[in-house]
Design a protein around this motif. Structure first.
Motif, short mmCIF file in Angstrom:
data_model
loop_
_atom_site.label_atom_id
_atom_site.label_comp_id
_atom_site.label_asym_id
_atom_site.label_seq_id
_atom_site.Cartn_x
_atom_site.Cartn_y
_atom_site.Cartn_z
N PHE A 88 66.86 55.96 14.63
CA PHE A 88 67.91 55.46 13.75
C PHE A 88 67.79 53.95 13.62
O PHE A 88 67.37 53.27 14.56
N LEU A 89 68.15 53.44 12.45
CA LEU A 89 68.23 51.99 12.29
C LEU A 89 69.27 51.46 13.27
O LEU A 89 70.31 52.08 13.48
N CYS A 90 68.99 50.30 13.85
CA CYS A 90 69.87 49.74 14.88
C CYS A 90 70.21 48.30 14.51
O CYS A 90 69.62 47.35 15.03
N PRO A 91 71.19 48.12 13.61
CA PRO A 91 71.55 46.76 13.21
C PRO A 91 72.39 46.04 14.27
O PRO A 91 72.86 46.66 15.22
N THR A 92 72.56 44.76 14.06
CA THR A 92 73.49 44.01 14.90
C THR A 92 74.91 44.44 14.52
O THR A 92 75.14 45.02 13.45
N LEU A 93 75.86 44.15 15.39
CA LEU A 93 77.26 44.45 15.09
C LEU A 93 77.68 43.73 13.81
O LEU A 93 78.40 44.30 12.98
N TYR A 94 77.23 42.50 13.63
CA TYR A 94 77.58 41.73 12.44
C TYR A 94 77.09 42.43 11.17
O TYR A 94 77.83 42.55 10.20
N ILE A 95 75.85 42.90 11.17
CA ILE A 95 75.30 43.56 9.99
C ILE A 95 76.05 44.86 9.71
O ILE A 95 76.35 45.18 8.55
N ALA A 96 76.37 45.63 10.74
CA ALA A 96 77.13 46.86 10.55
C ALA A 96 78.51 46.55 9.97
O ALA A 96 78.98 47.22 9.04
N GLN A 97 79.15 45.51 10.48
CA GLN A 97 80.46 45.09 9.98
C GLN A 97 80.35 44.65 8.53
O GLN A 97 81.17 45.00 7.68
N LYS A 98 79.31 43.89 8.20
CA LYS A 98 79.10 43.40 6.83
C LYS A 98 78.83 44.57 5.88
O LYS A 98 79.36 44.60 4.77
N TRP A 99 78.03 45.54 6.29
CA TRP A 99 77.74 46.71 5.46
C TRP A 99 79.02 47.48 5.16
O TRP A 99 79.26 47.88 4.03
N LEU A 100 79.84 47.69 6.19
CA LEU A 100 81.12 48.38 5.98
C LEU A 100 81.97 47.65 4.94
O LEU A 100 82.57 48.27 4.07
N ARG A 101 82.01 46.34 5.04
CA ARG A 101 82.83 45.53 4.13
C ARG A 101 82.27 45.53 2.72
O ARG A 101 82.98 45.79 1.75
N GLU A 102 80.97 45.27 2.58
CA GLU A 102 80.38 45.09 1.26
C GLU A 102 80.06 46.40 0.54
O GLU A 102 80.17 46.47 -0.68
N ILE A 103 79.66 47.42 1.28
CA ILE A 103 79.25 48.68 0.65
C ILE A 103 80.37 49.71 0.64
O ILE A 103 80.58 50.39 -0.36
#
Length: 133
Positions: free
Chosen positions: A55-70
């Motif tokens: 599985f892709l393993c992003p940083t917490l920041y990237i996961a948080q950003k994806w949730l917000r933007e997408i």
């Protein structure tokens, strides 16, 4: 300073919800993390018998950003007394007066959970949001 990566559970939830941003790390079903020099996309993640094993393993920041933007869901962490942390959510997909539905659903009248570290709280918030969307 090293940015925290999401856990295997969060990586699986992200995949289920369509996360496909390029990441420098992958995590396998045994929780082994691999780092690449070039960011990888979901197409690189291995499956065996139609079951994902990487599985892709992003940083917490990237996961948080994806949730917000997408997905239009903002997960944020707030300090509380005693150097502890709590979660808050905002769903941009619903009218303003309904944007706290996610927070209400997660807390269900039990009050908010308090976390020892910021990162622990953020990971929990990302997981909870992913389970509800």
């Amino acid at each position: 300073m090293t940015e925290e990566l999401v856990t295997l559970e969060t990586a699986k939830l992200l995949k289920d919800k369509g996360f496909n941003w390029k990441c420098e790390h992958l995590i396998d079903r045994n929780k082994v993390i691999t780092k690449y020099n070039l960011p990888q996309s979901m197409s690189c993640c291995m499956e065996i018998d139609d079951e994902s094993v990487e599985f892709l393993c992003p940083t917490l920041y990237i996961a948080q950003k994806w949730l917000r933007e997408i997905r239009g869901v903002y997960v944020y962490v707030e300090p509380v007394i005693g150097k502890r942390w709590k979660l808050s959510f905002c769903d941009f997909n619903v009218p303003t007066e309904e944007s706290d539905w996610m927070e209400n659903e997660i807390n269900k009248g039990n009050g908010y959970k308090v976390y020892v570290t910021y990162e622990e709280a953020l990971e929990a918030g990302i997981q909870e949001a992913l389970k509800l969307i």
